[in-house]
Design an enzyme around this catalytic site. Sequence first.
Site, PDB file in Angstrom:
ATOM      1  N   CYS B  82       0.771  -1.245   0.013  1.00  0.00           N
ATOM      2  CA  CYS B  82      -0.179  -0.106   0.156  1.00  0.00           C
ATOM      3  C   CYS B  82       0.859   1.225   0.016  1.00  0.00           C
ATOM      4  CB  CYS B  82      -0.896  -0.241   1.120  1.00  0.00           C
ATOM      5  SG  CYS B  82      -2.158   1.414   1.345  1.00  0.00           S
ATOM      6  N   ASP B  84       0.543   3.640   1.823  1.00  0.00           N
ATOM      7  CA  ASP B  84       0.355   4.100   3.112  1.00  0.00           C
ATOM      8  C   ASP B  84       1.747   4.569   3.863  1.00  0.00           C
ATOM      9  OD1 ASP B  84       0.314   3.908   6.211  1.00  0.00           O
ATOM     10  OD2 ASP B  84      -1.796   3.560   5.767  1.00  0.00           O
ATOM     11  N   ARG B  86       3.151   4.165   6.625  1.00  0.00           N
ATOM     12  CA  ARG B  86       3.645   3.558   7.598  1.00  0.00           C
ATOM     13  C   ARG B  86       4.259   1.924   7.202  1.00  0.00           C
ATOM     14  NH1 ARG B  86      -2.003   4.921  10.636  1.00  0.00           N
ATOM     15  NH2 ARG B  86      -2.913   4.391   8.515  1.00  0.00           N
ATOM     16  N   HIS B 142      -2.436  -4.290   4.973  1.00  0.00           N
ATOM     17  CA  HIS B 142      -1.998  -4.171   6.448  1.00  0.00           C
ATOM     18  C   HIS B 142      -3.262  -3.523   7.188  1.00  0.00           C
ATOM     19  CE1 HIS B 142      -2.337   0.563   5.741  1.00  0.00           C
ATOM     20  NE2 HIS B 142      -2.268   0.002   4.430  1.00  0.00           N
ATOM     21  N   CYS B 145      -6.209   0.198   6.982  1.00  0.00           N
ATOM     22  CA  CYS B 145      -5.969   0.553   5.487  1.00  0.00           C
ATOM     23  C   CYS B 145      -7.150   1.199   5.210  1.00  0.00           C
ATOM     24  CB  CYS B 145      -5.877  -0.342   4.613  1.00  0.00           C
ATOM     25  SG  CYS B 145      -5.646  -0.202   2.740  1.00  0.00           S
TER      26      CYS B 145
END
Lengths: 302, 251
Positions: B82, B84, B86, B142, B145
């Site tokens: 992703c 993202d 993190r 993850h 999300c």
Amino acid sequence: MATLSPTSFTKNFNSSVDFPITSFQTFAIFGPKLKTEQTHFRLSTSFKTGSCLELKAMKEPPGLTQKLDKNRLDGLTESENGCDLFQDLKHRFLRFKKHKFEENLGHFQNLAEGQAPKFMIIACADSRVCPSVILGFQPGEAFMVRNVANLVPPFESGPSETNAALEFAVNSLKVENILVIGHSRCGGIRALMSMQDEVDSSFIRSWVIVGKNARLNTKSAASHLGFDQQCRHCEKESVDHSLLNLLTYPWIEQKVAKGELSVHGGYYDFVDCTFEKWTLDYKGSNLGKNSRLPVKNRFYWC
Amino acid sequence: MGSLEEAIEGLKKFLSNKDDVAVAQIEKLITGLQETDPNEFDPVKRILEGFQHFKINKFDKHPELYEKLAEGQWPKFLVFACSDSRVCPSHILNFQPGEAFMVRNIANMVPAFDKLKYSGVGAAIEYAVSVLEVQNILVIGHSRCGGIKRLMTHPEDNSAPFDFIDEWVKIGLPAKVKVQAEFGDLPLEDQCKHCEKESVKLSLCHLETYPYVQMGLANKKLRLMGGYYDFVHGKFELLEFEPRFHHLFST
């Protein structure tokens, strides 16, 4: 700043168990106890049989062949059996957990509640250019899109994975900076520059054609150079065109005009280990397809 | 020690360098960094610090590796993760330069083969499998999300549409339908967690619709795996996807 260093790892973990192979095997890499789970997943989509599944001989896209040489063959290990690969991934995660996650638990707990990255990065999927490595972005710092040749399609091309990410980063996360990073010896740009006019059914062609204006500009400005140099020129030209394409999104242009969002280009040369960076100097002027990108704060770090 | 102070201290170590030009450049760099207002975020300085750190601590310390990588890449993995901030696999799985060809998009989705709609993903798969000949494809989902949450909540929550996001996360609709059927009585957060994992499985099935992936699986040169990174609890799950199609004959 914590580093990602490939230190040797000698701790043994005794938690691996062999399971019979079914459709899905789940291994809990970390947890208080091992769990196994056999799940069954039925496809809800149907597949056509017959010709669609014929394994046709593959025509290699132009300009992408990598010569197999002795060094490469030496570098390839024998394909690992399942357990070795899983063990390797397990060890990698546990090392991250021990040296980063647990040592910065408060920070990771905050991150678990939400992310507020200041950057959105668009970088190539090339294994050598991960911005987390070359620019040291830590968890929480950079929302990242990676695709072949770090291309940004224009607004009028319709929905794609790249602009979905742009929409999320700009309108939901409200990042303050977008940085598009090109790099040396990019296979995708090379494919773009190598494309012939005949019909080529490859996905790669369908995608890299997004950079066609960069190719046109390169052919006109750098046709006197050798092919490798033309590709290098196109790698940077393509970043500029991606920055221009960013401005075709109304919600991006609005924020740039208001000074809420800065748009930057970058170029990582992994041959010499240098990094160039420039910022779009938006003055509200009409940035047409053929106009040079106005930039400011151009830096070259070596 | 903050990253800025760390960068300055790191640079000071090089002031004993005998190269006057290098020393002058380093002194200029240190001065620039010292003048930084610690309360004001400067994206340019942040990028510079990061790059200098990489160059000094990684690139210059492993010249043979980087010389080899300059000539080509031979990653063993194609990774879908992703976007993202993190969940970068270079952190959580410590992928080093050269190890993983990495695609990152909203909710780490792989759509089914479609040349018209999804050429970006298709290009990455084609390049990784046909040209780079990766041996493993790993799709990593993850926790928490945002893309999956959007899939699970819209349009039922009557929120305003996000044109591009909604069109993209629609790829995961079969996973949403399955989760709602099986776990529709659970709180939304739990349904989302199930969907995060179900979507990874869906993406693995979609991978099989790409001809080069089918060939790789049939020749046993390719393995498909799904991962799930839970950053709330610090856990990682890994599963392997067995091929569903077996090559029976060719004429």
